[in-house]
Scaffold this motif. Sequence first.
Motif, PDB file in Angstrom:
ATOM      1  N   GLU A 267      46.319 -16.383   7.346  1.00 45.43           N
ATOM      2  CA  GLU A 267      45.222 -15.058   7.639  1.00 45.43           C
ATOM      3  C   GLU A 267      43.647 -15.037   6.845  1.00 45.43           C
ATOM      4  OE1 GLU A 267      49.519 -12.325   7.338  1.00 45.43           O
ATOM      5  OE2 GLU A 267      47.899 -12.195   5.812  1.00 45.43           O
ATOM      6  N   ALA A 268      43.134 -14.343   7.227  1.00 46.95           N
ATOM      7  CA  ALA A 268      41.643 -14.967   7.920  1.00 46.95           C
ATOM      8  C   ALA A 268      40.992 -13.355   7.324  1.00 46.95           C
ATOM      9  CB  ALA A 268      41.081 -15.603   8.020  1.00 46.95           C
ATOM     10  N   GLU A 269      39.895 -13.475   6.711  1.00 53.31           N
ATOM     11  CA  GLU A 269      38.819 -11.683   6.888  1.00 53.31           C
ATOM     12  C   GLU A 269      37.615 -12.068   5.646  1.00 53.31           C
ATOM     13  OE1 GLU A 269      39.972  -8.983   3.781  1.00 53.31           O
ATOM     14  OE2 GLU A 269      41.628 -10.438   2.957  1.00 53.31           O
ATOM     15  N   PRO A 270      37.007 -11.623   6.368  1.00 59.29           N
ATOM     16  CA  PRO A 270      35.489 -11.578   5.719  1.00 59.29           C
ATOM     17  C   PRO A 270      34.854 -11.272   4.238  1.00 59.29           C
ATOM     18  CG  PRO A 270      35.157 -10.599   7.681  1.00 59.29           C
ATOM     19  CD  PRO A 270      36.346 -10.562   7.807  1.00 59.29           C
ATOM     20  N   LEU A 271      34.402 -12.316   3.907  1.00 67.00           N
ATOM     21  CA  LEU A 271      34.299 -12.141   2.251  1.00 67.00           C
ATOM     22  C   LEU A 271      33.047 -11.199   2.156  1.00 67.00           C
ATOM     23  CD1 LEU A 271      35.175 -12.942  -0.698  1.00 67.00           C
ATOM     24  CD2 LEU A 271      34.403 -15.552  -0.167  1.00 67.00           C
TER      25      LEU A 271
ATOM     26  N   LEU B 212      39.137 -19.933  -4.083  1.00 66.62           N
ATOM     27  CA  LEU B 212      38.781 -18.715  -5.130  1.00 66.62           C
ATOM     28  C   LEU B 212      39.612 -18.559  -6.288  1.00 66.62           C
ATOM     29  CD1 LEU B 212      37.628 -16.404  -2.332  1.00 66.62           C
ATOM     30  CD2 LEU B 212      36.161 -17.756  -3.984  1.00 66.62           C
ATOM     31  N   ASN B 213      41.250 -19.220  -6.196  1.00 64.39           N
ATOM     32  CA  ASN B 213      42.152 -18.739  -7.098  1.00 64.39           C
ATOM     33  C   ASN B 213      43.081 -19.252  -6.600  1.00 64.39           C
ATOM     34  OD1 ASN B 213      43.835 -16.894  -4.959  1.00 64.39           O
ATOM     35  ND2 ASN B 213      41.807 -15.366  -5.547  1.00 64.39           N
ATOM     36  N   ASN B 214      44.482 -19.688  -6.523  1.00 65.37           N
ATOM     37  CA  ASN B 214      46.004 -20.444  -5.997  1.00 65.37           C
ATOM     38  C   ASN B 214      46.381 -19.707  -5.039  1.00 65.37           C
ATOM     39  OD1 ASN B 214      45.808 -21.682  -8.917  1.00 65.37           O
ATOM     40  ND2 ASN B 214      46.955 -20.367  -9.489  1.00 65.37           N
ATOM     41  N   SER B 215      46.073 -18.591  -4.593  1.00 65.56           N
ATOM     42  CA  SER B 215      46.447 -18.698  -3.325  1.00 65.56           C
ATOM     43  C   SER B 215      45.290 -17.819  -2.328  1.00 65.56           C
ATOM     44  CB  SER B 215      47.129 -16.411  -3.230  1.00 65.56           C
ATOM     45  OG  SER B 215      45.829 -16.120  -4.014  1.00 65.56           O
ATOM     46  N   GLU B 216      44.347 -18.197  -2.092  1.00 64.73           N
ATOM     47  CA  GLU B 216      43.038 -17.549  -1.844  1.00 64.73           C
ATOM     48  C   GLU B 216      41.802 -19.049  -1.879  1.00 64.73           C
ATOM     49  OE1 GLU B 216      42.230 -12.972  -1.256  1.00 64.73           O
ATOM     50  OE2 GLU B 216      41.852 -14.233  -3.247  1.00 64.73           O
ATOM     51  N   VAL B 217      41.663 -19.338  -0.734  1.00 67.64           N
ATOM     52  CA  VAL B 217      40.115 -20.501  -0.176  1.00 67.64           C
ATOM     53  C   VAL B 217      39.505 -19.345   0.681  1.00 67.64           C
ATOM     54  CG1 VAL B 217      41.395 -21.277   1.685  1.00 67.64           C
ATOM     55  CG2 VAL B 217      39.941 -22.396   0.467  1.00 67.64           C
ATOM     56  N   MET B 218      38.138 -20.033   0.278  1.00 69.84           N
ATOM     57  CA  MET B 218      37.155 -19.008   1.205  1.00 69.84           C
ATOM     58  C   MET B 218      36.106 -20.372   1.395  1.00 69.84           C
ATOM     59  SD  MET B 218      33.840 -18.846  -2.247  1.00 69.84           S
ATOM     60  CE  MET B 218      33.595 -19.838  -2.803  1.00 69.84           C
ATOM     61  N   PHE B 219      35.538 -20.141   2.676  1.00 70.82           N
ATOM     62  CA  PHE B 219      34.914 -21.147   3.873  1.00 70.82           C
ATOM     63  C   PHE B 219      33.554 -20.332   4.468  1.00 70.82           C
ATOM     64  CE2 PHE B 219      38.505 -19.600   5.616  1.00 70.82           C
ATOM     65  CZ  PHE B 219      38.330 -19.205   6.647  1.00 70.82           C
ATOM     66  N   ILE B 220      32.790 -21.108   4.906  1.00 71.01           N
ATOM     67  CA  ILE B 220      32.288 -20.982   6.339  1.00 71.01           C
ATOM     68  C   ILE B 220      32.381 -21.594   7.408  1.00 71.01           C
ATOM     69  CG2 ILE B 220      29.226 -20.821   6.260  1.00 71.01           C
ATOM     70  CD1 ILE B 220      28.916 -21.766   3.219  1.00 71.01           C
ATOM     71  N   THR B 221      32.280 -20.192   8.206  1.00 71.22           N
ATOM     72  CA  THR B 221      32.816 -20.445   9.779  1.00 71.22           C
ATOM     73  C   THR B 221      31.517 -21.317  10.448  1.00 71.22           C
ATOM     74  OG1 THR B 221      31.764 -18.518  10.067  1.00 71.22           O
ATOM     75  CG2 THR B 221      33.879 -17.600   9.407  1.00 71.22           C
ATOM     76  N   MET B 222      31.524 -21.621  11.026  1.00 67.91           N
ATOM     77  CA  MET B 222      30.458 -22.081  12.213  1.00 67.91           C
ATOM     78  C   MET B 222      29.274 -21.271  12.835  1.00 67.91           C
ATOM     79  SD  MET B 222      31.173 -25.367  13.150  1.00 67.91           S
ATOM     80  CE  MET B 222      29.360 -25.204  14.378  1.00 67.91           C
ATOM     81  N   GLU B 223      30.348 -19.814  12.527  1.00 67.92           N
ATOM     82  CA  GLU B 223      28.938 -18.700  12.628  1.00 67.92           C
ATOM     83  C   GLU B 223      28.098 -18.653  11.792  1.00 67.92           C
ATOM     84  OE1 GLU B 223      32.381 -18.231  13.702  1.00 67.92           O
ATOM     85  OE2 GLU B 223      31.513 -18.361  15.493  1.00 67.92           O
ATOM     86  N   GLY B 224      28.003 -19.296  10.486  1.00 72.39           N
ATOM     87  CA  GLY B 224      27.840 -19.136   9.219  1.00 72.39           C
ATOM     88  C   GLY B 224      27.636 -18.240   8.346  1.00 72.39           C
ATOM     89  N   LYS B 225      29.354 -17.888   8.282  1.00 72.64           N
ATOM     90  CA  LYS B 225      29.591 -16.670   7.761  1.00 72.64           C
ATOM     91  C   LYS B 225      31.041 -16.813   6.850  1.00 72.64           C
ATOM     92  CE  LYS B 225      26.798 -13.786  10.374  1.00 72.64           C
ATOM     93  NZ  LYS B 225      25.966 -13.016   9.935  1.00 72.64           N
ATOM     94  N   LEU B 226      31.011 -16.228   5.708  1.00 76.77           N
ATOM     95  CA  LEU B 226      31.319 -16.484   4.688  1.00 76.77           C
ATOM     96  C   LEU B 226      33.171 -15.752   4.693  1.00 76.77           C
ATOM     97  CD1 LEU B 226      31.961 -18.342   1.973  1.00 76.77           C
ATOM     98  CD2 LEU B 226      30.596 -16.627   0.692  1.00 76.77           C
ATOM     99  N   SER B 227      33.787 -16.266   4.970  1.00 76.21           N
ATOM    100  CA  SER B 227      35.171 -16.125   5.004  1.00 76.21           C
ATOM    101  C   SER B 227      36.015 -16.710   3.860  1.00 76.21           C
ATOM    102  CB  SER B 227      35.370 -16.081   6.419  1.00 76.21           C
ATOM    103  OG  SER B 227      35.284 -15.364   7.336  1.00 76.21           O
ATOM    104  N   LYS B 228      37.198 -15.504   3.926  1.00 78.38           N
ATOM    105  CA  LYS B 228      38.412 -16.446   3.348  1.00 78.38           C
ATOM    106  C   LYS B 228      39.546 -16.533   3.973  1.00 78.38           C
ATOM    107  CE  LYS B 228      39.855 -11.783   0.196  1.00 78.38           C
ATOM    108  NZ  LYS B 228      39.545 -11.198  -0.946  1.00 78.38           N
ATOM    109  N   ALA B 229      40.492 -16.799   3.453  1.00 74.38           N
ATOM    110  CA  ALA B 229      42.052 -17.005   4.223  1.00 74.38           C
ATOM    111  C   ALA B 229      43.130 -17.089   2.366  1.00 74.38           C
ATOM    112  CB  ALA B 229      42.510 -18.081   5.021  1.00 74.38           C
ATOM    113  N   ASN B 230      44.448 -16.300   2.824  1.00 72.03           N
ATOM    114  CA  ASN B 230      45.239 -16.353   1.616  1.00 72.03           C
ATOM    115  C   ASN B 230      46.185 -17.628   2.684  1.00 72.03           C
ATOM    116  OD1 ASN B 230      46.536 -15.680   3.735  1.00 72.03           O
ATOM    117  ND2 ASN B 230      46.826 -13.811   3.244  1.00 72.03           N
ATOM    118  N   VAL B 231      47.338 -18.288   1.517  1.00 74.68           N
ATOM    119  CA  VAL B 231      48.643 -19.306   2.441  1.00 74.68           C
ATOM    120  C   VAL B 231      49.268 -19.134   3.740  1.00 74.68           C
ATOM    121  CG1 VAL B 231      48.371 -20.265  -0.754  1.00 74.68           C
ATOM    122  CG2 VAL B 231      49.692 -18.439   0.223  1.00 74.68           C
ATOM    123  N   LYS B 232      49.000 -17.719   3.864  1.00 76.03           N
ATOM    124  CA  LYS B 232      49.638 -17.229   5.286  1.00 76.03           C
ATOM    125  C   LYS B 232      48.804 -17.579   5.937  1.00 76.03           C
ATOM    126  CE  LYS B 232      52.845 -13.565   3.547  1.00 76.03           C
ATOM    127  NZ  LYS B 232      53.279 -12.339   3.599  1.00 76.03           N
TER     128      LYS B 232
END
Length: 355
Positions: A187-191, A165-185
């Motif tokens: 730490e994940a959360e729903p997007l 998404l930017n230089n410090s956050e990446v988004m991805f789809i979980t196995m449950e089909g939910k869109l989430s993001k994580a920071n470079v540490k």
Amino acid sequence: MKRYRLMICIASTFLILTSCGQKESHRETVEKPDKKITILDQVDKDGKIEVKDVQDINGVRAFQFLNENTMIVSKENKQFRSHDFGPKEVYAQNLATYNLKNKSTFVLHPSNEIQHAAKLSPNGDYLFYKVAKGEDTFGYIMNLQTKKTVKIKNVLLYPSSGEWLNNSEVMFITMEGKLSKANVKGEAEPLLHRDDRILDAVKGIGGIYYIGVNNQLFFLHNEQTNPEKIRDNVSSIIPSPNGKQLALVQQKDAQTRTLSITDLKGSEAFQLALSTQIFGVSWSPDGSKLAYNFISEKEGDKGIFIADGLTGDVTHLNVNLDYAADQLAWSQSGNKLVASSFTQNQVHTYIIFLK
């Protein structure tokens, strides 16, 4: 190598725009059941695409250019034998850098793992990748300077998705089909807080495009909760680098896909291809060209093609590659294109040098 100008596609509702004033010395028209292709023996040098050289690297799978002369790849690491695939002799697959000039590789994170699906952050500081362990897929983020790697916490990932998404956050789809993001540490959360199952998602200007069930394409504006439906029957979506155009692969029926360039609302400017399989679609860094892998079982056409993003003129590259395993990747200059394929259980990477 042949350079095509697509003049008429299947049905009169799909019109291909062509450039005006192009010079040619000979024009040959080839009639095919679905379309008419005009082959230009000579074209004006402006915008002409030619293959200067092709390097075939055995045993290396390429994902992306780190810089003009270095790629992010994966390769066998015979220091580790994987135990995840039964009695067959299978070794770890580790991410590495590959130097085009001296043909050397440097393993980034030696481990008894199957590492794949690497994606560089926009500034090139971090590498998002996945690790397959049995039937599960885990996400990791590596600091390319320190080589320190963190695991994305508390989620299993869908094997084929992921985008920065930017230089410090990446988004991805979980196995449950939910869109989430994580920071470079890690730490994940729903997007996206919706119950819909998501098949694919990419970043757009001011929001996110995503493909939901029944292959419906939506756009969710930032700070809004209700998505806007864009189009039906979309298999994949690839926004141009400036975000002003979309390349859409659509499923017309069980054996037919189309590749079109549209505006941000999904209104078609022109259709580039109609085929059995279309995959690996990738814009050049300046957004002027679109590369894709094309296979038509009906007509026998196949290979890598490059289309002009404004006119729809198409060049078939003379490269011996039928099936690209991953998205095609451009170098930063747009003078190199890389594709990987599997042949007889062997991975090959083709570095295509363009004039």
